[in-house]
Write a protein that holds these residues in place. Structure first.
Motif, mmCIF file in Angstrom:
data_model
loop_
_atom_site.group_PDB
_atom_site.id
_atom_site.type_symbol
_atom_site.label_atom_id
_atom_site.label_comp_id
_atom_site.label_asym_id
_atom_site.label_seq_id
_atom_site.Cartn_x
_atom_site.Cartn_y
_atom_site.Cartn_z
ATOM 1 N N SER A 121 0.850 -1.085 -0.149
ATOM 2 C CA SER A 121 0.088 0.002 0.067
ATOM 3 C C SER A 121 0.818 1.070 -0.058
ATOM 4 C CB SER A 121 -0.813 0.040 1.071
ATOM 5 O OG SER A 121 -1.750 -1.105 1.284
ATOM 6 N N SER A 169 0.868 5.792 -0.640
ATOM 7 C CA SER A 169 0.359 6.908 -0.680
ATOM 8 C C SER A 169 1.298 7.596 -1.625
ATOM 9 C CB SER A 169 0.154 7.677 0.574
ATOM 10 O OG SER A 169 1.566 8.025 1.269
ATOM 11 N N GLU A 191 -4.043 9.564 -0.872
ATOM 12 C CA GLU A 191 -3.907 9.961 0.371
ATOM 13 C C GLU A 191 -3.739 8.332 1.217
ATOM 14 O OE1 GLU A 191 -3.781 12.894 1.674
ATOM 15 O OE2 GLU A 191 -4.377 13.903 0.179
ATOM 16 N N ALA A 192 -2.847 8.374 2.493
ATOM 17 C CA ALA A 192 -2.734 7.304 3.118
ATOM 18 C C ALA A 192 -3.859 6.660 3.845
ATOM 19 C CB ALA A 192 -1.705 7.732 4.317
ATOM 20 N N LYS A 193 -5.052 7.365 3.870
ATOM 21 C CA LYS A 193 -6.457 6.740 4.303
ATOM 22 C C LYS A 193 -6.858 6.006 3.098
ATOM 23 C CE LYS A 193 -8.797 10.948 3.163
ATOM 24 N NZ LYS A 193 -9.394 12.240 3.685
ATOM 25 N N PRO A 248 -5.005 4.319 0.481
ATOM 26 C CA PRO A 248 -3.739 4.047 -0.693
ATOM 27 C C PRO A 248 -4.030 3.167 -1.774
ATOM 28 C CG PRO A 248 -3.697 2.660 1.262
ATOM 29 C CD PRO A 248 -4.968 3.509 1.649
ATOM 30 N N LYS A 305 5.029 7.451 -0.158
ATOM 31 C CA LYS A 305 5.528 6.714 1.200
ATOM 32 C C LYS A 305 4.990 5.259 1.115
ATOM 33 C CE LYS A 305 5.111 7.269 6.152
ATOM 34 N NZ LYS A 305 4.470 7.987 7.200
ATOM 35 N N GLU A 356 3.169 2.715 3.025
ATOM 36 C CA GLU A 356 1.915 2.598 4.027
ATOM 37 C C GLU A 356 2.061 1.433 4.683
ATOM 38 O OE1 GLU A 356 1.018 5.458 5.143
ATOM 39 O OE2 GLU A 356 1.453 6.762 3.753
#
Length: 183
Positions: free
Chosen positions: A10, A12, A26-28, A30, A142, A144
């Motif tokens: 996963s 972002s 976004e990380a929420k 991914p 990044k 995740e």
């Protein structure tokens, strides 16, 4: 755990083309994929291989390593008549810049961008190149999550669908499918 073959990954990230942000994941929510199954651009995967959760990445892909250069043979004039419905052309649909789903003679689906409407010549110029053909893609983001894929995920894909090794489906993302993955 490092990103490697058959791991669920996963990410972002932000995708920038010509200085313009065209996608932000976004990380929420991914991008989640099985590494090495052909759903991402190879050079994209090469740039994240071996990373672990929390690692960041920042790299560019040249057009040749992304969606290729613009192929002039993929820009064609089609008869305006092809776009008629009940004998009329809807010029709100056949408008410069619109992306239209189409099908070739063999039944392959593809998206084309309306480049020009020549009503006097009864032609519509369509570009069937990938929307990001000829572009350098800049990714930064990044890692995740990295985990083992289950046997079911390896057989059926992450979403219960058979894996189709094809990253040319332009309907697969908010930027027209150009972000290095099909999601």
């Amino acid at each position: 755990m490092k990103i490697a073959e058959n791991k669920v990954v996963s990410l972002s990230y932000t995708l920038v083309v010509n200085g313009k942000e065209i996608e932000k994941v976004e990380a929420k929510e991914p991008l989640t994929f099985i590494f090495g199954n052909g759903m991402l651009l190879k050079k994209f995967e090469d740039n994240v291989a071996g990373k672990v959760v929390g690692d960041t990445f920042d790299f560019e892909l040249e057009a040749a390593d992304a969606y290729g250069e613009v192929n002039p043979q993929m820009i064609v004039d089609l008869p305006l008549k092809m776009f008629e419905i009940d004998g009329k052309v809807d010029y709100e649909v056949i408008k410069v810049g619109n992306i239209l789903p189409m099908q070739d003679k063999e039944g392959h689906r593809m998206n084309g961008i309306v480049k020009d409407v020549k009503a006097l010549d009864n032609k519509v110029t369509m570009d069937f190149n990938h929307p990001l053909a000829g572009e350098k893609l800049h990714f930064n983001g990044k890692v995740e999550e990295v985990r083992e894929a289950t046997e079911k995920e390896l057989q059926e894909g992450l979403y219960g669908e058979k894996i189709q090794h094809n990253c040319s489906d332009d309907s697969c993302s908010s930027c027209g499918g150009g972000c290095g993955h099909c999601h």
